[in-house]
Enzyme design. Structure first.
Site, PDB file in Angstrom:
ATOM      1  N   GLN A  58       0.826  -1.199   0.000  1.00 19.72           N
ATOM      2  CA  GLN A  58       0.000   0.000   0.000  1.00 19.72           C
ATOM      3  C   GLN A  58       0.864   1.254   0.000  1.00 19.72           C
ATOM      4  O   GLN A  58       0.355   2.365  -0.012  1.00 19.72           O
ATOM      5  CB  GLN A  58      -0.917   0.016   1.221  1.00 19.72           C
ATOM      6  CG  GLN A  58      -1.932  -1.095   1.209  1.00 19.72           C
ATOM      7  CD  GLN A  58      -2.884  -0.993   2.389  1.00 19.72           C
ATOM      8  OE1 GLN A  58      -3.336   0.079   2.736  1.00 19.72           O
ATOM      9  NE2 GLN A  58      -3.185  -2.132   2.991  1.00 19.72           N
ATOM     10  N   ASN A  59       2.179   1.078   0.031  1.00 16.78           N
ATOM     11  CA  ASN A  59       3.090   2.225   0.030  1.00 16.78           C
ATOM     12  C   ASN A  59       3.013   2.951  -1.311  1.00 16.78           C
ATOM     13  O   ASN A  59       3.022   2.327  -2.363  1.00 16.78           O
ATOM     14  CB  ASN A  59       4.528   1.778   0.276  1.00 16.78           C
ATOM     15  CG  ASN A  59       4.719   1.172   1.648  1.00 16.78           C
ATOM     16  OD1 ASN A  59       4.077   1.591   2.599  1.00 16.78           O
ATOM     17  ND2 ASN A  59       5.594   0.189   1.742  1.00 16.78           N
ATOM     18  N   ILE A  60       2.978   4.269  -1.246  1.00 12.06           N
ATOM     19  CA  ILE A  60       2.957   5.061  -2.481  1.00 12.06           C
ATOM     20  C   ILE A  60       4.320   5.655  -2.801  1.00 12.06           C
ATOM     21  O   ILE A  60       4.510   6.267  -3.837  1.00 12.06           O
ATOM     22  CB  ILE A  60       1.926   6.215  -2.398  1.00 12.06           C
ATOM     23  CG1 ILE A  60       2.295   7.185  -1.290  1.00 12.06           C
ATOM     24  CG2 ILE A  60       0.527   5.660  -2.224  1.00 12.06           C
ATOM     25  CD1 ILE A  60       1.579   8.512  -1.357  1.00 12.06           C
ATOM     26  N   ASP A  61       5.279   5.461  -1.895  1.00 12.12           N
ATOM     27  CA  ASP A  61       6.582   6.105  -2.050  1.00 12.12           C
ATOM     28  C   ASP A  61       7.618   5.242  -2.761  1.00 12.12           C
ATOM     29  O   ASP A  61       8.782   5.606  -2.833  1.00 12.12           O
ATOM     30  CB  ASP A  61       7.113   6.547  -0.694  1.00 12.12           C
ATOM     31  CG  ASP A  61       7.160   5.417   0.322  1.00 12.12           C
ATOM     32  OD1 ASP A  61       6.897   4.251  -0.053  1.00 12.12           O
ATOM     33  OD2 ASP A  61       7.450   5.702   1.493  1.00 12.12           O
ATOM     34  N   HIS A  78      -2.198   0.883  -4.120  1.00 16.11           N
ATOM     35  CA  HIS A  78      -2.687   2.263  -4.121  1.00 16.11           C
ATOM     36  C   HIS A  78      -1.954   3.119  -5.139  1.00 16.11           C
ATOM     37  O   HIS A  78      -2.056   4.350  -5.106  1.00 16.11           O
ATOM     38  CB  HIS A  78      -2.543   2.886  -2.731  1.00 16.11           C
ATOM     39  CG  HIS A  78      -3.431   2.268  -1.719  1.00 16.11           C
ATOM     40  ND1 HIS A  78      -4.791   2.473  -1.700  1.00 16.11           N
ATOM     41  CD2 HIS A  78      -3.170   1.435  -0.686  1.00 16.11           C
ATOM     42  CE1 HIS A  78      -5.319   1.801  -0.692  1.00 16.11           C
ATOM     43  NE2 HIS A  78      -4.360   1.152  -0.075  1.00 16.11           N
ATOM     44  N   CYS A  86       0.932  10.045 -19.611  1.00 13.32           N
ATOM     45  CA  CYS A  86       0.167  11.139 -20.210  1.00 13.32           C
ATOM     46  C   CYS A  86      -1.300  10.719 -20.345  1.00 13.32           C
ATOM     47  O   CYS A  86      -1.586   9.628 -20.840  1.00 13.32           O
ATOM     48  CB  CYS A  86       0.729  11.497 -21.579  1.00 13.32           C
ATOM     49  SG  CYS A  86      -0.246  12.745 -22.459  1.00 13.32           S
ATOM     50  N   CYS A  89      -1.872  10.776 -24.638  1.00 12.87           N
ATOM     51  CA  CYS A  89      -1.223   9.840 -25.574  1.00 12.87           C
ATOM     52  C   CYS A  89      -0.684   8.577 -24.903  1.00 12.87           C
ATOM     53  O   CYS A  89      -0.129   7.716 -25.574  1.00 12.87           O
ATOM     54  CB  CYS A  89      -0.110  10.549 -26.336  1.00 12.87           C
ATOM     55  SG  CYS A  89       1.379  10.880 -25.360  1.00 12.87           S
ATOM     56  N   CYS A 110       3.122  16.583 -20.980  1.00 14.17           N
ATOM     57  CA  CYS A 110       3.768  15.527 -21.753  1.00 14.17           C
ATOM     58  C   CYS A 110       4.694  16.124 -22.805  1.00 14.17           C
ATOM     59  O   CYS A 110       4.269  16.947 -23.622  1.00 14.17           O
ATOM     60  CB  CYS A 110       2.683  14.669 -22.413  1.00 14.17           C
ATOM     61  SG  CYS A 110       3.342  13.383 -23.484  1.00 14.17           S
ATOM     62  N   CYS A 113       3.534  15.030 -26.406  1.00 11.93           N
ATOM     63  CA  CYS A 113       2.419  15.849 -26.906  1.00 11.93           C
ATOM     64  C   CYS A 113       2.903  17.239 -27.297  1.00 11.93           C
ATOM     65  O   CYS A 113       2.492  17.780 -28.329  1.00 11.93           O
ATOM     66  CB  CYS A 113       1.316  15.975 -25.852  1.00 11.93           C
ATOM     67  SG  CYS A 113       0.302  14.502 -25.640  1.00 11.93           S
TER      68      CYS A 113
END
Length: 175
Positions: A58-61, A78, A86, A89, A110, A113
């Site tokens: 569950q770590n986002i780091d 998570h 992007c 695209c 982006c 883009c």
């Protein structure tokens, strides 16, 4: 922030409507160090010994990757700041490629883009060559008669979305 629920900051629909809401707080939750705990080192050891099948986190780091766990062995329930994609695209970059923009309070756009839009801007739009009866060439613009300038949409590059934003949490835990 004008949201009915604080978790809406991380909702993809809110992001597509106004990415500035997410990026206004992203600079405060952005991982700043590449440290990891002994527990994450142990997970890497399991991988090195061929005992790790999958690491659900569950770590986002991106702490498991910082310890050396391979991306194919990690399921980030998570999402994380490990990559950014992007919304237009689908061009993908490592998350740290946009960290400076996020830290500076800039909404990352982006580069693919941006390049495409710049190339399209250099192309002549609607110009046709027509020969006159005396053999000389004349330029003529062909366009639709439209007095409503609001119909013209200025092309803009896609915004880079970190994988932390989601349609809804895929895990069974209350988030």
């Amino acid at each position: 922030m004008g949201l009915s629920d604080p978790q809406e900051v991380f909702d993809i629909h809110v992001f597509r409507e106004d990415p500035s809401i997410f990026f206004s707080i992203a600079k405060d939750i952005l991982p700043t160090e590449k440290k990891y705990s002994p527990t994450h080192g142990f997970i890497k050891l399991l991988q090195d010994k061929g005992k790790l099948l999958t690491n659900y986190t569950q770590n986002i780091d991106n702490i498991e990757a910082n310890a050396g766990v391979l991306p194919e062995n990690i399921v980030q329930c998570h999402g994380s700041f490990a990559t950014a994609t992007c919304v237009e695209c689908q061009h993908k970059v490592p998350g740290d490629a946009i960290f400076n923009e996020i830290k500076g309070g800039i909404i990352p756009e982006c580069t693919v883009c941006r390049k495409r839009i710049a190339e399209e801007a250099l192309k002549p739009q609607g110009l046709k060559r027509k020969r006159s009866s005396n053999g000389q060439q004349k330029d003529r613009k062909e366009f639709e008669d439209s007095s409503d300038e609001d119909d013209y949409e200025i092309p803009t590059p896609g915004v880079m979305k970190v994988s932390y934003l989601r349609l809804g949490c895929p895990c069974a835990l209350p988030c």
